[in-house]
Design a protein around this motif. Structure first.
Motif, mmCIF file in Angstrom:
data_model
loop_
_atom_site.group_PDB
_atom_site.id
_atom_site.type_symbol
_atom_site.label_atom_id
_atom_site.label_comp_id
_atom_site.label_asym_id
_atom_site.label_seq_id
_atom_site.Cartn_x
_atom_site.Cartn_y
_atom_site.Cartn_z
ATOM 1 N N THR A 206 -7.393 10.077 -7.859
ATOM 2 C CA THR A 206 -7.694 8.829 -7.168
ATOM 3 C C THR A 206 -8.230 9.124 -5.771
ATOM 4 O OG1 THR A 206 -5.473 8.647 -6.237
ATOM 5 C CG2 THR A 206 -5.824 7.678 -8.418
ATOM 6 N N VAL A 207 -8.768 8.100 -5.118
ATOM 7 C CA VAL A 207 -9.228 8.268 -3.735
ATOM 8 C C VAL A 207 -8.070 8.691 -2.849
ATOM 9 C CG1 VAL A 207 -10.075 7.008 -1.710
ATOM 10 C CG2 VAL A 207 -11.191 6.698 -3.915
ATOM 11 N N ALA A 208 -6.872 8.148 -3.104
ATOM 12 C CA ALA A 208 -5.699 8.524 -2.310
ATOM 13 C C ALA A 208 -5.390 10.007 -2.469
ATOM 14 C CB ALA A 208 -4.490 7.685 -2.723
ATOM 15 N N VAL A 209 -5.525 10.525 -3.688
ATOM 16 C CA VAL A 209 -5.290 11.955 -3.922
ATOM 17 C C VAL A 209 -6.320 12.782 -3.154
ATOM 18 C CG1 VAL A 209 -5.399 13.775 -5.668
ATOM 19 C CG2 VAL A 209 -4.159 11.664 -6.159
ATOM 20 N N ARG A 210 -7.566 12.369 -3.186
ATOM 21 C CA ARG A 210 -8.624 13.127 -2.509
ATOM 22 C C ARG A 210 -8.495 13.055 -0.988
ATOM 23 N NH1 ARG A 210 -12.560 15.067 -5.820
ATOM 24 N NH2 ARG A 210 -12.746 14.164 -7.904
ATOM 25 N N LEU A 211 -8.104 11.895 -0.469
ATOM 26 C CA LEU A 211 -7.957 11.751 0.981
ATOM 27 C C LEU A 211 -6.705 12.450 1.500
ATOM 28 C CD1 LEU A 211 -8.905 7.986 1.563
ATOM 29 C CD2 LEU A 211 -10.276 10.001 2.116
ATOM 30 N N GLY A 212 -5.699 12.576 0.644
ATOM 31 C CA GLY A 212 -4.410 13.086 1.098
ATOM 32 C C GLY A 212 -3.610 11.950 1.708
ATOM 33 N N GLU A 213 -2.324 12.172 1.917
ATOM 34 C CA GLU A 213 -1.452 11.091 2.390
ATOM 35 C C GLU A 213 -1.901 10.522 3.734
ATOM 36 O OE1 GLU A 213 2.587 10.817 2.115
ATOM 37 O OE2 GLU A 213 2.764 11.686 0.124
ATOM 38 N N GLY A 214 -2.245 11.406 4.674
ATOM 39 C CA GLY A 214 -2.642 10.932 5.996
ATOM 40 C C GLY A 214 -3.904 10.091 5.949
ATOM 41 N N GLY A 215 -4.926 10.576 5.260
ATOM 42 C CA GLY A 215 -6.181 9.853 5.167
ATOM 43 C C GLY A 215 -6.035 8.539 4.423
ATOM 44 N N ALA A 216 -5.230 8.552 3.353
ATOM 45 C CA ALA A 216 -5.037 7.332 2.565
ATOM 46 C C ALA A 216 -4.288 6.272 3.362
ATOM 47 C CB ALA A 216 -4.276 7.661 1.278
ATOM 48 N N ARG A 217 -3.297 6.699 4.136
ATOM 49 C CA ARG A 217 -2.548 5.741 4.964
ATOM 50 C C ARG A 217 -3.450 5.153 6.055
ATOM 51 N NH1 ARG A 217 3.079 6.406 3.855
ATOM 52 N NH2 ARG A 217 3.401 8.259 2.567
ATOM 53 N N SER A 218 -4.314 5.969 6.637
ATOM 54 C CA SER A 218 -5.250 5.472 7.649
ATOM 55 C C SER A 218 -6.240 4.487 7.044
ATOM 56 C CB SER A 218 -6.009 6.639 8.283
ATOM 57 O OG SER A 218 -5.123 7.493 8.979
ATOM 58 N N ALA A 219 -6.704 4.785 5.827
ATOM 59 C CA ALA A 219 -7.637 3.884 5.149
ATOM 60 C C ALA A 219 -6.969 2.547 4.860
ATOM 61 C CB ALA A 219 -8.130 4.519 3.844
ATOM 62 N N TYR A 220 -5.708 2.578 4.501
ATOM 63 C CA TYR A 220 -4.956 1.348 4.230
ATOM 64 C C TYR A 220 -4.909 0.468 5.477
ATOM 65 C CZ TYR A 220 -0.799 -1.584 3.485
ATOM 66 O OH TYR A 220 0.073 -2.635 3.395
ATOM 67 N N VAL A 221 -4.562 1.054 6.613
ATOM 68 C CA VAL A 221 -4.485 0.291 7.858
ATOM 69 C C VAL A 221 -5.863 -0.235 8.250
ATOM 70 C CG1 VAL A 221 -3.967 0.428 10.323
ATOM 71 C CG2 VAL A 221 -2.446 1.526 8.666
ATOM 72 N N ALA A 222 -6.895 0.584 8.060
ATOM 73 C CA ALA A 222 -8.259 0.170 8.410
ATOM 74 C C ALA A 222 -8.677 -1.056 7.608
ATOM 75 C CB ALA A 222 -9.237 1.323 8.167
ATOM 76 N N MET A 223 -8.260 -1.133 6.370
ATOM 77 C CA MET A 223 -8.614 -2.293 5.544
ATOM 78 C C MET A 223 -7.908 -3.559 6.025
ATOM 79 S SD MET A 223 -9.050 -0.824 1.669
ATOM 80 C CE MET A 223 -7.797 0.462 1.702
ATOM 81 N N LEU A 224 -6.663 -3.432 6.466
ATOM 82 C CA LEU A 224 -5.962 -4.592 7.020
ATOM 83 C C LEU A 224 -6.664 -5.093 8.280
ATOM 84 C CD1 LEU A 224 -2.158 -3.657 6.691
ATOM 85 C CD2 LEU A 224 -3.586 -4.950 5.107
ATOM 86 N N VAL A 225 -7.081 -4.165 9.131
ATOM 87 C CA VAL A 225 -7.777 -4.535 10.371
ATOM 88 C C VAL A 225 -9.121 -5.193 10.054
ATOM 89 C CG1 VAL A 225 -8.855 -3.647 12.470
ATOM 90 C CG2 VAL A 225 -6.634 -2.745 11.735
ATOM 91 N N ALA A 226 -9.854 -4.617 9.116
ATOM 92 C CA ALA A 226 -11.160 -5.180 8.750
ATOM 93 C C ALA A 226 -11.005 -6.587 8.182
ATOM 94 C CB ALA A 226 -11.854 -4.276 7.735
ATOM 95 N N ALA A 227 -9.932 -6.826 7.411
ATOM 96 C CA ALA A 227 -9.688 -8.157 6.855
ATOM 97 C C ALA A 227 -9.437 -9.173 7.962
ATOM 98 C CB ALA A 227 -8.510 -8.115 5.884
ATOM 99 N N LEU A 228 -8.760 -8.754 9.022
ATOM 100 C CA LEU A 228 -8.539 -9.634 10.176
ATOM 101 C C LEU A 228 -9.862 -10.023 10.831
ATOM 102 C CD1 LEU A 228 -5.466 -7.912 11.886
ATOM 103 C CD2 LEU A 228 -5.505 -10.200 10.871
ATOM 104 N N VAL A 229 -10.733 -9.045 11.005
ATOM 105 C CA VAL A 229 -12.034 -9.307 11.619
ATOM 106 C C VAL A 229 -12.847 -10.260 10.754
ATOM 107 C CG1 VAL A 229 -14.218 -8.268 12.333
ATOM 108 C CG2 VAL A 229 -12.058 -7.090 12.827
#
Length: 296
Positions: A206-229
């Motif tokens: 999965t994308v989470a596997v490829r990004l690794g835990e740190g990258g996947a967690r950052s991507a998750y937060v980025a999506m929440l922020v983008a949804a706010l915008v």
């Protein structure tokens, strides 16, 4: 033999708020534009819920027969956990897809939006080939799964709900639909973060596997922020009086689903984050819907 509670767990009720969210937002958008239909909104909601449950049973079946769920960290699955025969789970998935198809055709007949027939067929195909078939795209880790979730559980579900009630899709509606889409992808992301160890072992890249835990967690937060915008831009574009007031509320609300992910929770400790992400997606949509209706 699976009990009723096992089947409810297999339906993954935690994901259903995210299926309801675009229908609520799409209907509120129709109200804001000036025309809406309660029967069509209810039909759209039934289709969305049946498709989501069908996807969940389909994934249960396909991952189960591949052995992906043999050592999973979340709740046991019907197929992988040996709670139900694979053919029974497959029949449940196909039954949900079939029921969604019948109700979807009814909705198309009422609205005259015949292009949605092709869209519905594509949605079912995307649901099946996520983990089904010879080469499921959910195992590739190149972002196809995330794009499909964004398109079908964000853009299609939201805009589709609106156009079956009023033949109009202004640009601000696409902004709001994109926000719902990103939140739906964030739900997929937190699920895949939880499953990184077992997915890696099973060869599910999965994308989470490829990004690794740190990258996947950052991507998750980025999506929440983008949804706010996107919420702020979309609501301002719709010329609603409460657009500015609701954005801080949504920002504060995002803390609840994000806190466990940011804190590094893993395995079963991420199950509440999965639930909270689904509920936040619903709350995000309801808040935007209220603003649209009040500003109509």
């Amino acid at each position: 033999m699976a009990s009723p509670s096992d089947w409810l767990e297999g339906a993954r009720l935690r994901t259903l708020p995210a299926a309801m969210a675009p229908v609520i937002l799409g209907t509120a958008s129709a109200v804001h534009i000036g025309q809406w239909s309660a029967p069509r909104a209810l039909l759209a909601l039934a289709v969305a819920l049946l498709l989501q449950i069908g996807v969940n049973f389909s994934n249960d079946y396909s991952d189960g027969i591949r052995g992906t769920d043999d050592n999973r960290q979340g709740p046991p699955r019907l197929t992988g956990g040996g709670l139900a025969a694979p053919r029974t789970v497959l029949a449940a998935a196909l039954g949900c897809f079939g029921a969604a198809g019948v109700l979807g055709l009814w909705l198309v007949l009422l609205s005259g939006q015949w292009v949605l027939v092709a869209v519905g067929v594509a949605a079912v195909a995307a649901a099946w080939f996520y983990t089904g078939g010879t080469h499921p795209y959910g195992y590739l880790g190149i972002g196809v799964s995330e794009v499909m979730v964004f398109v079908f559980f964000g853009l299609v579900a939201t805009v589709g709900t609106t156009v079956t009630q009023v033949p109009s899709a202004p640009w601000w509606l696409w902004c709001l639909a994109s926000g719902v889409g990103l939140l739906s992808v964030s739900l997929l992301m937190v699920n895949n973060i939880r499953d990184i160890p077992t997915d890696r072992e099973a060869g599910k890249r999965t994308v989470a596997v490829r990004l690794g835990e740190g990258g996947a967690r950052s991507a998750y937060v980025a999506m929440l922020v983008a949804a706010l915008v996107l919420a702020a831009v979309g609501l301002l574009g719709a010329d609603t009086r409460l657009a500015v007031a609701v954005t801080p509320f949504l920002a504060v609300g995002a803390v609840l689903p994000a806190r466990r992910v940011v804190a590094g929770a893993s395995g079963r400790a991420l199950i509440p984050a999965l639930r909270d992400t689904g509920l936040y997606t619903l709350a995000w949509s309801v808040a935007c819907a209220v603003v649209l209706v009040v500003g109509a």
